[in-house]
Design a protein around this motif. Structure first.
Motif, PDB file in Angstrom:
ATOM      1  N   UNK A   3       1.439  16.182 -26.069  1.00  0.00           N
ATOM      2  CA  UNK A   3       2.799  16.910 -26.501  1.00  0.00           C
ATOM      3  C   UNK A   3       3.422  15.716 -27.277  1.00  0.00           C
ATOM      4  N   UNK A   4       4.297  16.383 -28.327  1.00  0.00           N
ATOM      5  CA  UNK A   4       5.033  15.734 -29.012  1.00  0.00           C
ATOM      6  C   UNK A   4       6.222  14.593 -28.129  1.00  0.00           C
ATOM      7  N   UNK A   5       6.298  13.450 -28.782  1.00  0.00           N
ATOM      8  CA  UNK A   5       6.984  12.305 -27.691  1.00  0.00           C
ATOM      9  C   UNK A   5       8.303  11.968 -28.691  1.00  0.00           C
ATOM     10  N   UNK A   6       8.143  12.734 -30.047  1.00  0.00           N
ATOM     11  CA  UNK A   6       9.535  12.443 -30.732  1.00  0.00           C
ATOM     12  C   UNK A   6       9.521  13.329 -31.819  1.00  0.00           C
ATOM     13  N   UNK A   7      10.801  13.656 -32.399  1.00  0.00           N
ATOM     14  CA  UNK A   7      10.839  14.398 -33.526  1.00  0.00           C
ATOM     15  C   UNK A   7      12.345  15.045 -33.716  1.00  0.00           C
ATOM     16  N   UNK A  19      23.280  22.752 -34.617  1.00  0.00           N
ATOM     17  CA  UNK A  19      23.017  20.996 -34.488  1.00  0.00           C
ATOM     18  C   UNK A  19      21.596  20.770 -34.798  1.00  0.00           C
ATOM     19  N   UNK A  20      21.581  19.576 -35.313  1.00  0.00           N
ATOM     20  CA  UNK A  20      20.066  18.982 -35.778  1.00  0.00           C
ATOM     21  C   UNK A  20      20.233  17.615 -35.004  1.00  0.00           C
ATOM     22  N   UNK A  21      19.162  17.498 -33.854  1.00  0.00           N
ATOM     23  CA  UNK A  21      19.124  16.251 -33.070  1.00  0.00           C
ATOM     24  C   UNK A  21      17.846  15.699 -33.089  1.00  0.00           C
ATOM     25  N   UNK A  22      17.679  14.433 -33.256  1.00  0.00           N
ATOM     26  CA  UNK A  22      16.688  13.783 -33.079  1.00  0.00           C
ATOM     27  C   UNK A  22      16.154  13.370 -31.641  1.00  0.00           C
ATOM     28  N   UNK A  23      14.864  13.584 -31.245  1.00  0.00           N
ATOM     29  CA  UNK A  23      14.600  13.291 -29.742  1.00  0.00           C
ATOM     30  C   UNK A  23      13.518  12.465 -29.446  1.00  0.00           C
ATOM     31  N   UNK A  37      14.062  12.609 -21.566  1.00  0.00           N
ATOM     32  CA  UNK A  37      14.129  13.122 -22.834  1.00  0.00           C
ATOM     33  C   UNK A  37      15.783  12.658 -23.446  1.00  0.00           C
ATOM     34  N   UNK A  38      15.655  11.851 -24.563  1.00  0.00           N
ATOM     35  CA  UNK A  38      16.623  11.433 -25.242  1.00  0.00           C
ATOM     36  C   UNK A  38      17.008  12.052 -26.429  1.00  0.00           C
ATOM     37  N   UNK A  39      18.237  12.612 -26.789  1.00  0.00           N
ATOM     38  CA  UNK A  39      18.678  13.361 -27.776  1.00  0.00           C
ATOM     39  C   UNK A  39      19.922  12.619 -28.449  1.00  0.00           C
ATOM     40  N   UNK A  40      19.767  12.429 -29.865  1.00  0.00           N
ATOM     41  CA  UNK A  40      20.690  11.831 -30.414  1.00  0.00           C
ATOM     42  C   UNK A  40      20.914  12.555 -32.109  1.00  0.00           C
ATOM     43  N   UNK A  41      22.309  12.394 -32.745  1.00  0.00           N
ATOM     44  CA  UNK A  41      22.795  12.816 -33.585  1.00  0.00           C
ATOM     45  C   UNK A  41      22.904  11.734 -34.740  1.00  0.00           C
ATOM     46  N   UNK A  42      22.399  11.954 -35.926  1.00  0.00           N
ATOM     47  CA  UNK A  42      22.733  10.955 -37.006  1.00  0.00           C
ATOM     48  C   UNK A  42      24.353  10.697 -37.152  1.00  0.00           C
ATOM     49  N   UNK A  43      24.547   9.449 -37.234  1.00  0.00           N
ATOM     50  CA  UNK A  43      26.154   8.915 -37.366  1.00  0.00           C
ATOM     51  C   UNK A  43      26.767   9.569 -38.187  1.00  0.00           C
ATOM     52  N   UNK A  44      28.109  10.297 -38.028  1.00  0.00           N
ATOM     53  CA  UNK A  44      28.824  10.763 -39.066  1.00  0.00           C
ATOM     54  C   UNK A  44      28.412  12.263 -39.635  1.00  0.00           C
ATOM     55  N   UNK A  45      27.387  12.682 -39.041  1.00  0.00           N
ATOM     56  CA  UNK A  45      26.984  13.964 -39.144  1.00  0.00           C
ATOM     57  C   UNK A  45      27.842  15.203 -38.414  1.00  0.00           C
ATOM     58  N   UNK A  46      27.678  16.423 -39.104  1.00  0.00           N
ATOM     59  CA  UNK A  46      28.345  17.472 -38.141  1.00  0.00           C
ATOM     60  C   UNK A  46      27.628  17.711 -36.860  1.00  0.00           C
ATOM     61  N   UNK A  47      26.573  17.279 -36.653  1.00  0.00           N
ATOM     62  CA  UNK A  47      25.792  17.654 -35.519  1.00  0.00           C
ATOM     63  C   UNK A  47      26.343  16.421 -34.497  1.00  0.00           C
ATOM     64  N   UNK A  48      26.769  14.900 -34.891  1.00  0.00           N
ATOM     65  CA  UNK A  48      27.559  14.350 -33.939  1.00  0.00           C
ATOM     66  C   UNK A  48      28.764  14.828 -33.702  1.00  0.00           C
TER      67      UNK A  48
END
Length: 63
Positions: A3-7, A19-23, A37-48
């Protein structure tokens, strides 16, 4: 099959929109049935901004 561990994942939330999130998925030591599972958004982005709106909304409802 591994299984994928990041993306990157894209989500559409009915209240905040797209929203576009990195995991990253991390297996927990001692318990192979659980994964953190950890989800983050790019700082300053509309997703954040969208994640912050959701966090504030749920915090207000919990009070």
């Amino acid at each position: 099959m591994r299984e994928r561990t990041h993306g990157t994942k894209r989500y559409h939330h009915p209240f905040v929109g797209e929203m576009t999130l990195q995991y990253e998925s991390v297996a927990l030591l001692g318990d192979s049935d659980q994964t953190l599972c950890i989800y983050t958004a790019e700082a300053g982005s509309p997703s954040e901004t969208a994640l912050r709106l959701l966090a504030n909304w749920t915090a207000e409802r919990a009070i």
